[in-house]
Design a protein around this motif. Sequence first.
Motif, PDB file in Angstrom:
ATOM      1  N   TRP A 122       0.827  -1.769   0.049  1.00 61.87           N
ATOM      2  CA  TRP A 122      -0.008  -0.075   0.073  1.00 61.87           C
ATOM      3  C   TRP A 122       0.864   1.346  -0.041  1.00 61.87           C
ATOM      4  O   TRP A 122       2.192   1.383   0.979  1.00 61.87           O
ATOM      5  N   THR A 151       1.494   5.558  -1.506  1.00 64.83           N
ATOM      6  CA  THR A 151       1.112   7.288  -1.054  1.00 64.83           C
ATOM      7  C   THR A 151       0.702   6.738  -2.415  1.00 64.83           C
ATOM      8  O   THR A 151      -0.667   7.971  -2.713  1.00 64.83           O
ATOM      9  N   ASP A 190      -1.417   4.526  -3.845  1.00 66.01           N
ATOM     10  CA  ASP A 190      -3.059   4.206  -3.426  1.00 66.01           C
ATOM     11  C   ASP A 190      -3.722   5.506  -2.816  1.00 66.01           C
ATOM     12  O   ASP A 190      -4.688   4.905  -2.867  1.00 66.01           O
ATOM     13  N   GLU A 191      -2.580   5.700  -1.717  1.00 62.47           N
ATOM     14  CA  GLU A 191      -3.676   6.692  -1.265  1.00 62.47           C
ATOM     15  C   GLU A 191      -4.081   7.602  -2.089  1.00 62.47           C
ATOM     16  O   GLU A 191      -5.403   8.416  -1.505  1.00 62.47           O
ATOM     17  N   LEU A 202      -7.597   6.146  -3.736  1.00 61.03           N
ATOM     18  CA  LEU A 202      -8.086   6.132  -2.998  1.00 61.03           C
ATOM     19  C   LEU A 202      -9.375   7.996  -2.477  1.00 61.03           C
ATOM     20  O   LEU A 202      -9.892   8.023  -3.049  1.00 61.03           O
ATOM     21  N   GLU A 203      -8.394   9.027  -2.686  1.00 56.22           N
ATOM     22  CA  GLU A 203      -8.333  10.492  -2.328  1.00 56.22           C
ATOM     23  C   GLU A 203      -9.670  10.709  -3.535  1.00 56.22           C
ATOM     24  O   GLU A 203     -10.914  11.432  -3.295  1.00 56.22           O
ATOM     25  N   SER A 257     -12.612   9.667  -3.311  1.00 57.71           N
ATOM     26  CA  SER A 257     -14.056   9.779  -1.711  1.00 57.71           C
ATOM     27  C   SER A 257     -15.203  10.269  -2.007  1.00 57.71           C
ATOM     28  O   SER A 257     -15.835  10.187  -1.053  1.00 57.71           O
ATOM     29  N   LYS A 306      -9.796   1.567   5.218  1.00 56.94           N
ATOM     30  CA  LYS A 306      -9.447   2.762   4.808  1.00 56.94           C
ATOM     31  C   LYS A 306     -10.400   3.215   3.924  1.00 56.94           C
ATOM     32  O   LYS A 306     -10.743   4.632   3.479  1.00 56.94           O
TER      33      LYS A 306
END
Length: 167
Positions: free
Chosen positions: A95, A97, A99-100, A103-104, A107, A139
């Motif tokens: 996982w 940044t 992927d983060e 995800l954002e 959102s 998450k």
Amino acid sequence: RCGFVAIVGRPNVGKSTLLNHILGQKLSITSRKPQTTRHQVLGIKTLGPVQAVYVDTPGMHEEEPRALNRYMNKAATSALIDVDVVIFVVDQLYWTTADELVLEKLSKLKCPVILAVNKVDKIEKRETLLPHLDMLSKKRDFAEIIPLSALKENNLEPLEEAVGRFL
Ligand code: GDP
Ligand code: MG
């Protein structure tokens, strides 16, 4: 039933491999759905009474002051307009940044997001998978979390069935 399914994720997680293995030979590029023009439709897979129109999205990149990346991000984000289900692909135990960031971007989406944890064939210590899935489950409120191997065609059916339930 028929609907649009977007496959998203950072580069190299196996999005194209997943699509190819889901679609196999049954590939079609026609759809009467009006969204087709706004999407890059890769193919239609019919599974029983359900027709899933799979949509490719350009890989989402870290924000960089480069025109191409800005364009890619914009294209990837606009591909998410009007989709019915999103498959968010990640790479087994990693996982990052990047992927983060994906995800954002997801959102604000109201549609179900299925997390596909790909490349599980590469995991040597099987016992590391469950705690990792548990971490991922916090998450976001994912509709489903499905570990699979696109390359080895492992656990693809549960993914397609999950997609079908949301169309
Ligand atoms: P994309 O950039 O997300 O479209 O990723 P690709 O589909 O191009 O795959 C990137 C690399 O990961 C390729 O070398 C694939 O062969 C490999 N790959 C994809 N899925 C799997 C998998 O389930 N297991 C393994 N071991 N490798 C995979
Ligand atoms: Mg690709």
